[in-house]
Scaffold this motif. Structure first.
Motif, PDB file in Angstrom:
ATOM      1  N   GLN A 164       0.694  -1.319   0.154  1.00  0.00           N
ATOM      2  CA  GLN A 164      -0.032  -0.027   0.124  1.00  0.00           C
ATOM      3  C   GLN A 164       0.816   1.115   0.065  1.00  0.00           C
ATOM      4  O   GLN A 164       2.114   1.156   0.335  1.00  0.00           O
ATOM      5  CB  GLN A 164      -0.809   0.063   1.244  1.00  0.00           C
ATOM      6  CG  GLN A 164      -0.225  -0.259   2.612  1.00  0.00           C
ATOM      7  CD  GLN A 164      -0.920  -0.599   3.794  1.00  0.00           C
ATOM      8  OE1 GLN A 164      -2.156  -0.430   3.692  1.00  0.00           O
ATOM      9  NE2 GLN A 164      -0.354  -0.678   4.960  1.00  0.00           N
ATOM     10  N   SER A 213       0.319   3.618   1.985  1.00  0.00           N
ATOM     11  CA  SER A 213       0.192   4.080   3.445  1.00  0.00           C
ATOM     12  C   SER A 213       1.617   4.233   4.216  1.00  0.00           C
ATOM     13  O   SER A 213       1.855   5.481   4.741  1.00  0.00           O
ATOM     14  CB  SER A 213      -0.653   3.267   4.224  1.00  0.00           C
ATOM     15  OG  SER A 213      -2.016   3.294   3.413  1.00  0.00           O
ATOM     16  N   GLN A 271       2.774   7.827   4.489  1.00  0.00           N
ATOM     17  CA  GLN A 271       2.356   8.472   5.733  1.00  0.00           C
ATOM     18  C   GLN A 271       3.644   8.756   6.703  1.00  0.00           C
ATOM     19  O   GLN A 271       3.677   9.802   7.073  1.00  0.00           O
ATOM     20  CB  GLN A 271       1.317   8.072   6.072  1.00  0.00           C
ATOM     21  CG  GLN A 271      -0.120   8.130   5.388  1.00  0.00           C
ATOM     22  CD  GLN A 271      -1.351   7.527   6.166  1.00  0.00           C
ATOM     23  OE1 GLN A 271      -1.352   7.789   7.350  1.00  0.00           O
ATOM     24  NE2 GLN A 271      -2.346   7.137   5.587  1.00  0.00           N
ATOM     25  N   ARG A 311       0.945  -6.897  -4.362  1.00  0.00           N
ATOM     26  CA  ARG A 311       0.302  -7.895  -3.736  1.00  0.00           C
ATOM     27  C   ARG A 311       0.335  -9.242  -4.427  1.00  0.00           C
ATOM     28  O   ARG A 311       0.102  -9.186  -5.597  1.00  0.00           O
ATOM     29  CB  ARG A 311      -1.160  -7.487  -3.321  1.00  0.00           C
ATOM     30  CG  ARG A 311      -1.234  -6.160  -2.422  1.00  0.00           C
ATOM     31  CD  ARG A 311      -2.808  -5.897  -2.079  1.00  0.00           C
ATOM     32  NE  ARG A 311      -2.561  -4.602  -1.466  1.00  0.00           N
ATOM     33  CZ  ARG A 311      -3.791  -3.949  -1.204  1.00  0.00           C
ATOM     34  NH1 ARG A 311      -4.899  -4.615  -1.150  1.00  0.00           N
ATOM     35  NH2 ARG A 311      -3.587  -2.695  -0.499  1.00  0.00           N
ATOM     36  N   GLN A 346      -1.642   3.294  -6.308  1.00  0.00           N
ATOM     37  CA  GLN A 346      -2.775   3.661  -5.066  1.00  0.00           C
ATOM     38  C   GLN A 346      -2.057   5.191  -4.948  1.00  0.00           C
ATOM     39  O   GLN A 346      -0.823   5.448  -5.525  1.00  0.00           O
ATOM     40  CB  GLN A 346      -2.296   3.271  -3.852  1.00  0.00           C
ATOM     41  CG  GLN A 346      -2.949   2.109  -3.723  1.00  0.00           C
ATOM     42  CD  GLN A 346      -2.870   1.396  -2.240  1.00  0.00           C
ATOM     43  OE1 GLN A 346      -2.170   1.531  -1.445  1.00  0.00           O
ATOM     44  NE2 GLN A 346      -3.810   0.336  -1.928  1.00  0.00           N
ATOM     45  N   GLU A 366      -2.226   8.029  -1.884  1.00  0.00           N
ATOM     46  CA  GLU A 366      -2.228   7.941  -0.616  1.00  0.00           C
ATOM     47  C   GLU A 366      -2.401   9.374  -0.504  1.00  0.00           C
ATOM     48  O   GLU A 366      -1.888  10.339  -1.104  1.00  0.00           O
ATOM     49  CB  GLU A 366      -1.002   7.504   0.116  1.00  0.00           C
ATOM     50  CG  GLU A 366      -1.073   7.342   1.513  1.00  0.00           C
ATOM     51  CD  GLU A 366      -1.983   6.120   1.730  1.00  0.00           C
ATOM     52  OE1 GLU A 366      -2.194   5.373   0.972  1.00  0.00           O
ATOM     53  OE2 GLU A 366      -2.601   6.108   2.893  1.00  0.00           O
ATOM     54  N   THR A 373      -6.409   4.159  11.022  1.00  0.00           N
ATOM     55  CA  THR A 373      -7.365   5.277  11.142  1.00  0.00           C
ATOM     56  C   THR A 373      -8.521   4.977  12.158  1.00  0.00           C
ATOM     57  O   THR A 373      -8.798   3.842  12.235  1.00  0.00           O
ATOM     58  CB  THR A 373      -7.873   5.535   9.733  1.00  0.00           C
ATOM     59  OG1 THR A 373      -8.347   4.467   8.964  1.00  0.00           O
ATOM     60  CG2 THR A 373      -6.805   6.365   8.878  1.00  0.00           C
ATOM     61  N   GLY A 412     -10.687   4.360   0.555  1.00  0.00           N
ATOM     62  CA  GLY A 412     -10.648   4.303   1.803  1.00  0.00           C
ATOM     63  C   GLY A 412     -10.308   5.348   2.612  1.00  0.00           C
ATOM     64  O   GLY A 412      -9.239   6.092   2.033  1.00  0.00           O
ATOM     65  N   CYS A 413     -10.625   5.883   3.948  1.00  0.00           N
ATOM     66  CA  CYS A 413     -10.104   7.047   4.544  1.00  0.00           C
ATOM     67  C   CYS A 413     -10.371   6.836   6.043  1.00  0.00           C
ATOM     68  O   CYS A 413     -11.062   5.923   6.492  1.00  0.00           O
ATOM     69  CB  CYS A 413     -10.686   8.352   3.934  1.00  0.00           C
ATOM     70  SG  CYS A 413     -12.605   8.223   4.313  1.00  0.00           S
ATOM     71  N   ALA A 421      -6.564  10.756   6.542  1.00  0.00           N
ATOM     72  CA  ALA A 421      -5.773  10.076   5.590  1.00  0.00           C
ATOM     73  C   ALA A 421      -6.703   9.408   4.520  1.00  0.00           C
ATOM     74  O   ALA A 421      -7.771   9.161   4.855  1.00  0.00           O
ATOM     75  CB  ALA A 421      -5.012   9.189   6.101  1.00  0.00           C
ATOM     76  N   PHE A 422      -6.306   9.261   3.569  1.00  0.00           N
ATOM     77  CA  PHE A 422      -7.076   8.453   2.620  1.00  0.00           C
ATOM     78  C   PHE A 422      -6.298   7.762   1.494  1.00  0.00           C
ATOM     79  O   PHE A 422      -5.137   7.975   1.349  1.00  0.00           O
ATOM     80  CB  PHE A 422      -8.083   8.995   1.571  1.00  0.00           C
ATOM     81  CG  PHE A 422      -7.746  10.378   1.153  1.00  0.00           C
ATOM     82  CD1 PHE A 422      -7.444  11.608   1.764  1.00  0.00           C
ATOM     83  CD2 PHE A 422      -7.105  10.300  -0.058  1.00  0.00           C
ATOM     84  CE1 PHE A 422      -6.901  12.672   1.009  1.00  0.00           C
ATOM     85  CE2 PHE A 422      -6.551  11.364  -0.734  1.00  0.00           C
ATOM     86  CZ  PHE A 422      -6.415  12.722  -0.240  1.00  0.00           C
ATOM     87  N   GLY A 423      -6.739   6.694   1.081  1.00  0.00           N
ATOM     88  CA  GLY A 423      -6.093   6.040  -0.056  1.00  0.00           C
ATOM     89  C   GLY A 423      -7.134   5.463  -1.296  1.00  0.00           C
ATOM     90  O   GLY A 423      -8.193   4.601  -1.087  1.00  0.00           O
TER      91      GLY A 423
HETATM   92  N1  DAH Z   1      -4.132   1.373   2.274  1.00  0.00           N
HETATM   93  C1  DAH Z   1      -5.216   1.101   2.279  1.00  0.00           C
HETATM   94  C2  DAH Z   1      -5.418  -0.131   1.428  1.00  0.00           C
HETATM   95  O1  DAH Z   1      -4.478  -0.414   0.900  1.00  0.00           O
HETATM   96  C3  DAH Z   1      -6.258   2.262   1.730  1.00  0.00           C
HETATM   97  C4  DAH Z   1      -6.332   3.149   2.816  1.00  0.00           C
HETATM   98  C5  DAH Z   1      -7.483   3.278   3.825  1.00  0.00           C
HETATM   99  C6  DAH Z   1      -5.587   4.321   2.910  1.00  0.00           C
HETATM  100  C7  DAH Z   1      -7.443   4.298   4.808  1.00  0.00           C
HETATM  101  C8  DAH Z   1      -5.712   5.284   3.972  1.00  0.00           C
HETATM  102  C9  DAH Z   1      -6.808   5.140   4.671  1.00  0.00           C
HETATM  103  O2  DAH Z   1      -4.842   6.243   4.067  1.00  0.00           O
HETATM  104  O3  DAH Z   1      -7.019   6.267   5.692  1.00  0.00           O
HETATM  105  O4  DAH Z   1      -6.206  -0.870   1.445  1.00  0.00           O
END
Ligand code: DAH
Length: 339
Positions: free
Chosen positions: A170, A172, A175, A196, A210, A212, A253, A284-285, A307-309
């Motif tokens: 990911q 993430s 971050q 993956r 992705q 981020e 989160t 997702g966040c 945060a979000f992805g």
């Molecule tokens: N890293 C998560 C994934 O690969 C996606 C994600 C979800 C990123 C929530 C975020 C977050 O920063 O807050 O499924």
């Protein structure tokens, strides 16, 4: 002496006549007129000639030299002309032939969508950063509050280099890298490739992308997250799009949510595109978990963040109404030319 000069001249002319290329002509020049050439040798032998004969012999040598030089130069000119003629014939360009088509390429649909996403966030004051694709287990999992026994860490899910190093699953972990830099506030997006161990099918690939996003500042609330992502969705999919936050769980989160957008194809009524749901999941966040802040040296009582992805391929497929992710990777220009 006269006969000797005569013979040098005849030999030289014969060799010049036989020469079919510049190199051979130069050889003649060196062997006759050069420092160690035959004619030069004659000049050097002048001391053996009677004094009264010297002017005559000298004149004769000069005459021979001039004659050979002239003959040589004429032969050179002729050869050059022939070579030019030959090239002109061989390199003829037929200007009446139809031109070869220049195939002009363009950016890949993924790249186009990424550019658009970057523009949207840069417009909101975000910085675009990058992190490594080969990552420490610590950054990919532990520092994101994913415990050692979490199923995401299974070898079935993740490509390990060794026990501590893996291909990031990911974006993430970026971050964590940004938080560790210790420069606050943070307002960043981090696009990049992730990995993956998934089988390839219409919606899965062992390598995908992705984007981020993270904001850390004072007094950041879930309302900021909602407003930001709503603005993002509207700019990307159109002003009519509605945004829905569904409660979800991510270890890093709290609270967490998944975001759906109303189907921009049917406007939410339900169609083939949204599988009758009226909504399509795009990301997702959540609010950055206080434990995650603390692990990266940020005081959660002073700073908060969200945060979000986003899956890049996912939104590319949605935006261009493509129904199979494999098409994005096959490099088939008949497909790519459409975008
Ligand atoms: N890293 C998560 C994934 O690969 C996606 C994600 C979800 C990123 C929530 C975020 C977050 O920063 O807050 O499924």
């Amino acid at each position: 002496m006269k006969e000797k000069l005569e013979s040098i001249r005849e030999q030289a002319i014969k060799k010049i006549d036989e020469a079919t290329e510049m190199g051979a002509l130069n050889d003649v020049k060196v062997s006759v007129l050069g420092k160690k050439g035959e004619l030069t040798a004659v000049l050097k032998g002048m001391k053996d000639v009677a004094i009264e004969d010297r002017p005559k012999v000298g004149a004769l040598v000069n005459e021979t030299r001039e004659a050979i030089e002239k003959y040589l130069n004429d032969a050179k000119d002729k050869l050059e002309e022939e070579e030019m003629e030959h090239r002109l014939q061989n390199e003829t360009i037929d200007v009446t032939l139809p031109a070869k088509k220049v195939r002009e390429g363009h950016r890949h649909p993924n790249t186009k969508v990424l550019d658009e996403v970057e523009k949207i966030f840069v417009g909101m004051g975000y910085e675009v950063v990058e992190g490594p694709e080969v990552e420490y287990d610590y950054y990919n999992f532990e520092a994101l509050n994913i415990p050692p026994n979490h199923p995401a860490k299974d070898e079935q899910d993740t490509f390990y280099i060794n026990k501590d190093i893996l291909l990031r699953t990911q974006t993430s972990p970026v971050q964590v890298h940004e938080m560790e830099k210790g420069k606050l506030p943070i307002r960043m997006i981090a696009p990049g490739r992730v990995f993956r161990s998934d089988e390839v099918d219409a919606t899965h690939s062992p390598s995908f992308h992705q984007i981020e996003g993270m904001v850390i500042d004072k007094d950041i609330t879930f309302a900021d997250l909602k407003g930001t992502l709503e603005e993002f969705a509207k700019q990307l999919f159109g002003d009519d799009v509605k945004v829905k936050f569904r409660p979800h769980h991510f270890p890093f989160t709290e609270p967490s949510a998944e975001v759906d957008v109303s189907c921009f194809k049917c406007g939410g009524k339900g169609c083939r595109f949204c599988k009758g749901e009226g909504w399509i999941e795009i990301l997702g966040c959540g609010m950055v978990h206080p434990k995650v802040l603390k692990m990266s040296g940020i005081d959660p009582d002073e700073y908060q963040g969200f945060a979000f992805g986003v899956g890049l391929e996912r939104i590319t497929l949605l935006k261009y109404e493509i129904d199979d992710m494999r098409l994005l990777y096959e490099n088939d220009s008949r497909f790519l030319d459409q975008f």
